[in-house]
Design a protein around this motif. Sequence first.
Motif, PDB file in Angstrom:
ATOM      1  N   LYS A  20       0.841  -0.858  -0.201  1.00 19.78           N
ATOM      2  CA  LYS A  20       0.012   0.293   0.163  1.00 19.78           C
ATOM      3  C   LYS A  20       0.764   1.335   0.212  1.00 19.78           C
ATOM      4  O   LYS A  20       2.143   1.536   0.717  1.00 19.78           O
ATOM      5  CB  LYS A  20      -0.771   0.165   1.101  1.00 19.78           C
ATOM      6  CG  LYS A  20      -2.006  -1.085   1.042  1.00 19.78           C
ATOM      7  CD  LYS A  20      -3.193  -0.415   2.297  1.00 19.78           C
ATOM      8  CE  LYS A  20      -4.433  -1.839   2.104  1.00 19.78           C
ATOM      9  NZ  LYS A  20      -3.423  -2.753   2.814  1.00 19.78           N
ATOM     10  N   SER A  21       0.191   2.473  -1.253  1.00 21.79           N
ATOM     11  CA  SER A  21       0.818   3.716  -0.328  1.00 21.79           C
ATOM     12  C   SER A  21       0.230   4.655  -0.194  1.00 21.79           C
ATOM     13  O   SER A  21      -1.390   4.462  -1.087  1.00 21.79           O
ATOM     14  CB  SER A  21       1.735   3.847  -1.782  1.00 21.79           C
ATOM     15  OG  SER A  21       1.351   3.845  -3.020  1.00 21.79           O
ATOM     16  N   THR A  22       0.142   5.688  -0.534  1.00 21.17           N
ATOM     17  CA  THR A  22      -0.846   6.776  -0.552  1.00 21.17           C
ATOM     18  C   THR A  22      -1.117   7.134  -1.647  1.00 21.17           C
ATOM     19  O   THR A  22      -2.237   7.076  -1.496  1.00 21.17           O
ATOM     20  CB  THR A  22      -0.159   7.757   0.013  1.00 21.17           C
ATOM     21  OG1 THR A  22       0.365   8.072   1.117  1.00 21.17           O
ATOM     22  CG2 THR A  22      -1.075   9.500  -0.153  1.00 21.17           C
ATOM     23  N   LEU A  28      -3.915   4.287  -2.308  1.00 19.72           N
ATOM     24  CA  LEU A  28      -4.828   4.410  -1.590  1.00 19.72           C
ATOM     25  C   LEU A  28      -5.997   5.349  -2.207  1.00 19.72           C
ATOM     26  O   LEU A  28      -6.897   5.270  -2.531  1.00 19.72           O
ATOM     27  CB  LEU A  28      -4.211   4.816  -0.495  1.00 19.72           C
ATOM     28  CG  LEU A  28      -3.850   3.613   0.310  1.00 19.72           C
ATOM     29  CD1 LEU A  28      -3.770   4.355   2.164  1.00 19.72           C
ATOM     30  CD2 LEU A  28      -5.032   2.664   0.993  1.00 19.72           C
ATOM     31  N   MET A  29      -4.967   6.519  -2.875  1.00 15.34           N
ATOM     32  CA  MET A  29      -6.359   7.988  -3.094  1.00 15.34           C
ATOM     33  C   MET A  29      -6.390   6.782  -4.885  1.00 15.34           C
ATOM     34  O   MET A  29      -7.749   7.293  -5.219  1.00 15.34           O
ATOM     35  CB  MET A  29      -5.075   9.082  -3.812  1.00 15.34           C
ATOM     36  CG  MET A  29      -4.744   9.363  -2.141  1.00 15.34           C
ATOM     37  SD  MET A  29      -6.302  10.054  -1.645  1.00 15.34           S
ATOM     38  CE  MET A  29      -4.658  10.776   0.136  1.00 15.34           C
ATOM     39  N   LEU A  67      -1.297  18.212   2.167  1.00 14.17           N
ATOM     40  CA  LEU A  67      -2.071  16.406   2.822  1.00 14.17           C
ATOM     41  C   LEU A  67      -1.720  15.946   4.150  1.00 14.17           C
ATOM     42  O   LEU A  67      -0.945  15.690   4.322  1.00 14.17           O
ATOM     43  CB  LEU A  67      -1.510  15.220   1.750  1.00 14.17           C
ATOM     44  CG  LEU A  67      -1.445  14.008   1.556  1.00 14.17           C
ATOM     45  CD1 LEU A  67      -3.433  14.431   1.035  1.00 14.17           C
ATOM     46  CD2 LEU A  67      -1.383  13.250   0.847  1.00 14.17           C
ATOM     47  N   LYS A 111      -9.704  -3.315   1.160  1.00 13.62           N
ATOM     48  CA  LYS A 111      -9.125  -2.564   2.902  1.00 13.62           C
ATOM     49  C   LYS A 111      -8.531  -1.206   2.482  1.00 13.62           C
ATOM     50  O   LYS A 111      -7.301  -0.836   3.315  1.00 13.62           O
ATOM     51  CB  LYS A 111      -7.709  -3.261   3.291  1.00 13.62           C
ATOM     52  CG  LYS A 111      -8.325  -4.958   3.699  1.00 13.62           C
ATOM     53  CD  LYS A 111      -7.311  -6.153   4.695  1.00 13.62           C
ATOM     54  CE  LYS A 111      -7.946  -6.737   4.922  1.00 13.62           C
ATOM     55  NZ  LYS A 111      -7.312  -8.141   4.787  1.00 13.62           N
ATOM     56  N   ILE A 112      -8.944  -0.170   1.654  1.00 12.29           N
ATOM     57  CA  ILE A 112      -8.849   0.959   1.674  1.00 12.29           C
ATOM     58  C   ILE A 112      -9.683   1.455   2.898  1.00 12.29           C
ATOM     59  O   ILE A 112      -8.860   2.645   2.967  1.00 12.29           O
ATOM     60  CB  ILE A 112      -8.523   1.459   0.273  1.00 12.29           C
ATOM     61  CG1 ILE A 112      -8.858   0.695  -1.069  1.00 12.29           C
ATOM     62  CG2 ILE A 112      -9.348   3.147  -0.114  1.00 12.29           C
ATOM     63  CD1 ILE A 112      -8.924   1.145  -2.262  1.00 12.29           C
ATOM     64  N   ILE A 113     -10.962   1.313   2.659  1.00 13.25           N
ATOM     65  CA  ILE A 113     -11.617   1.935   4.454  1.00 13.25           C
ATOM     66  C   ILE A 113     -12.586   1.013   5.113  1.00 13.25           C
ATOM     67  O   ILE A 113     -11.721  -0.192   4.373  1.00 13.25           O
ATOM     68  CB  ILE A 113     -12.548   2.903   4.124  1.00 13.25           C
ATOM     69  CG1 ILE A 113     -13.757   1.954   3.193  1.00 13.25           C
ATOM     70  CG2 ILE A 113     -12.628   3.985   2.942  1.00 13.25           C
ATOM     71  CD1 ILE A 113     -15.148   2.728   2.998  1.00 13.25           C
ATOM     72  N   TYR A 134      -9.270  10.085   5.194  1.00 15.15           N
ATOM     73  CA  TYR A 134      -8.297   9.621   6.608  1.00 15.15           C
ATOM     74  C   TYR A 134      -8.199  10.748   7.222  1.00 15.15           C
ATOM     75  O   TYR A 134      -7.934  10.481   7.989  1.00 15.15           O
ATOM     76  CB  TYR A 134      -7.045   9.375   5.750  1.00 15.15           C
ATOM     77  CG  TYR A 134      -7.017   7.973   4.726  1.00 15.15           C
ATOM     78  CD1 TYR A 134      -8.327   6.757   5.296  1.00 15.15           C
ATOM     79  CD2 TYR A 134      -6.485   7.645   3.997  1.00 15.15           C
ATOM     80  CE1 TYR A 134      -8.246   5.750   4.569  1.00 15.15           C
ATOM     81  CE2 TYR A 134      -6.513   6.343   2.899  1.00 15.15           C
ATOM     82  CZ  TYR A 134      -7.618   5.069   3.592  1.00 15.15           C
ATOM     83  OH  TYR A 134      -7.494   4.306   2.889  1.00 15.15           O
ATOM     84  N   VAL A 135      -7.623  11.748   6.473  1.00 16.43           N
ATOM     85  CA  VAL A 135      -7.180  12.441   7.201  1.00 16.43           C
ATOM     86  C   VAL A 135      -7.781  13.425   8.405  1.00 16.43           C
ATOM     87  O   VAL A 135      -7.335  13.809   8.800  1.00 16.43           O
ATOM     88  CB  VAL A 135      -6.697  14.341   6.058  1.00 16.43           C
ATOM     89  CG1 VAL A 135      -6.046  14.947   6.898  1.00 16.43           C
ATOM     90  CG2 VAL A 135      -5.602  12.799   4.807  1.00 16.43           C
TER      91      VAL A 135
END
Lengths: 332, 442
Positions: free
Chosen positions: A16-18, A21-22, A116, A216-218, A268-269
């Motif tokens: 997984k990387s940012t 996921l985006m 970000l 499994k992103i959210i 996420y943020v």
Amino acid sequence: MNLLKIAPSPHVFGKKSTKSLMSGVILALLPAWAASVYYFGWGAIVISLAAVASCMVFEYLIQRYLMKQEPTLTDGSAALTGLLLAFNLPSNLPIWMVVLGSLVAIGVAKMSFGGLGNNPFNPALVGRVFLLISFPVQMTSWPLPTGFTTSGADVVTGATPLAIMKEGLKGGETVSAMMDKIPSHMELFYGHMGGSMGEIAALLLIIGGIYMIARKIITWHIPVILLGTIAAFTGILHAVNPEAYAGPLFHLLTGGVMLGAIYMATDYVTSPMSKKGMAIFAIGIGVITVVIRVFGAYPEGISFAILIMNAFVPLINQYIKPKRFGEEVKHG
Amino acid sequence: MLKTFAKGGVHPAENKLSAKSAIEVLPLPKKVVIPIAQHIGAPAKPLVKKGDEVKVGQVIAESGGFVSANIHSSVSGKVTKVDNVIDSSGYPRMSVLIDVDGDEWLETIDRSDNLVTDISMSAEDIVKRVMESGIVGLGGATFPSHVKLSVPKGKTVEVLVLNGVECEPYLTSDDRLMLEKAEEMIVGVRILMKALNVSRAIIGIENNKPESIKSVTKVASRYTGIEVAPLKVKYPQGGEKQLLKAAIKREVPSGALPLDVGAVVHNVGTAFAVYEAVQKNKPLFERVVTVTGKKLSKPSNFMVRVGTPVNQLIDAAGGLPENTGKVINGGPMMGKALNSLDVAVTKGTSGLVIMDDTESVRRAESNCIKCAKCVDVCPMGLEPHLLSKLAKKQIHDKLETERVMDCMECGSCSFECPASIPLLDYIRLGKNRVGQIMRARK
């Protein structure tokens, strides 16, 4: 022989990387985007391109020339903000307003807090609410779903089902009388209604949500608890007086509830990090949304509800801790 | 449903490349370097000096306290030096250097292959023998085993749990040992049960080792009270606390020991070493070491004498591949990257993982997006993002109340982080400092 590299463990890393996921979220949004293009035609394409492009350009310019750091456009977060903003706009909004909304989303809501990961409020929603307050007329003239048959200039506009219901109830009508004037639940489910680009097509938004949970992103917590809260709250009201309050299904399928619950509240943020915190956050959004919809001035409240609960996230993170290992001693 | 621990965990690519390679005895080295501190606790005190002749199995350094362990010579020959030598940690450590001459064992050691199943020793004698034989936890933690067998007054042990989990990717040394030496290992388990006076033992094995599960179950079924628990593959199940949660559903409280929930955990390799010590009078001076890596031509499992330089193991496994980036002492999740291939195998060396240059690069760190994946995967229920931030800002009192000392350094957070933040690096720093502060307070 080459010199050996040394580094502390671990020496292997997950995939997984940012960026992954985006792009996963963007991928999950594409079916619903395609539906909005199908229903709203060229307008939908133009608005989304304008929002995505201007968000990316603003982020690049601000990082390069104001913050003097290496631009991180490739992580996909600016593009996602642009897409989410577009999903929150009517497809006939003037382009300059879209660009202005993007500037507020990226420049004010995201980059001024450090970029970000540092923004307290969901940037796309800040952009949307800014536009809604500044240009209430344009932001609430929703094009009806006519597909590619009409060109951008002379689309037929009308109110959203939520607004029709709200006005009717205010005017003394009953829920059952109003239900005849809006599309059926099935049509709402497929997205055949007036509204912002992305708040239609509940079905496709749910499919995208399932995809994100599977990858499994959210996690399921925020969307399920949020939708459950809205269903429960409106269900109670409906049970008390079915003619004064619309039923839970109507509330779940109209407005931005699906988009908000699955894609905006799960940002996420701006959402809590523990599962318990997520539950509190989701219940809060659900309750505030229904309060605004049923008792407030606006027909739709989820944007405000999410932004209000965003403000509580640091507090929730501070006080709600995950269950530590070994907290309870169990003897089996 | 297979059992596993409840909270957190990750599933790195298993890469058990050497699972099919039977244990081979590595040829004797020409020289060995035997550090006198191969365990947790006080270093041993050297008993030999330059010029002394030693035999295989002879004590060359005696235990330096209760939490310490004897060190035995793994070879026969002449001591050339007792001096500081850089070991696998990268620091100079007192070591005994021996030039190998022949392979002359102490006569007291039974070198036959006969399986001795009858346990004649008393519980006290077993603990004494384990202590004399220098046995330490062979899973990698190297905690002296006799300490775990000496149950303090007031505590009772109800169950012995054997750790055959081997949750680290790549490593197969326990797997091969359980497969090939199941008979001996089960005798070792029975010896440990006798020493602890328990009637129940559970052997936890992850179900990516079906052959081992089969072979151990077959032998274990002959005795009452010994069960095999197949576990779902999840890292870090080999952690003592995680294994107890998975196998017997008990949670060891923060700062407490397995003993506090009525359990003692030993590694399956340790059980085998106990068998050899008690039944064959053979002290711990050799162990199984996995040598593996994607580019290595012959991933292998070797029976290796302690003190053998690691480059000899790598040569026997096909030689160091070109463009090697890292050589890891241990598994890729918790092992240490070596800075030299001249360092010696010790009692705690479970494997050597050779990683290619391209695999050895860390990705660039980017902003934390607060995705909470580190919170989700932390097996101790901690908040790695918060701990790493607090450590970076040196807010040590908050670090302590956020339970930084509960961190077992499994690396799941750093593994999972999409922003490639080296969370564990910072947490280790914080732990170190908080540990110092806590000790100073006493």
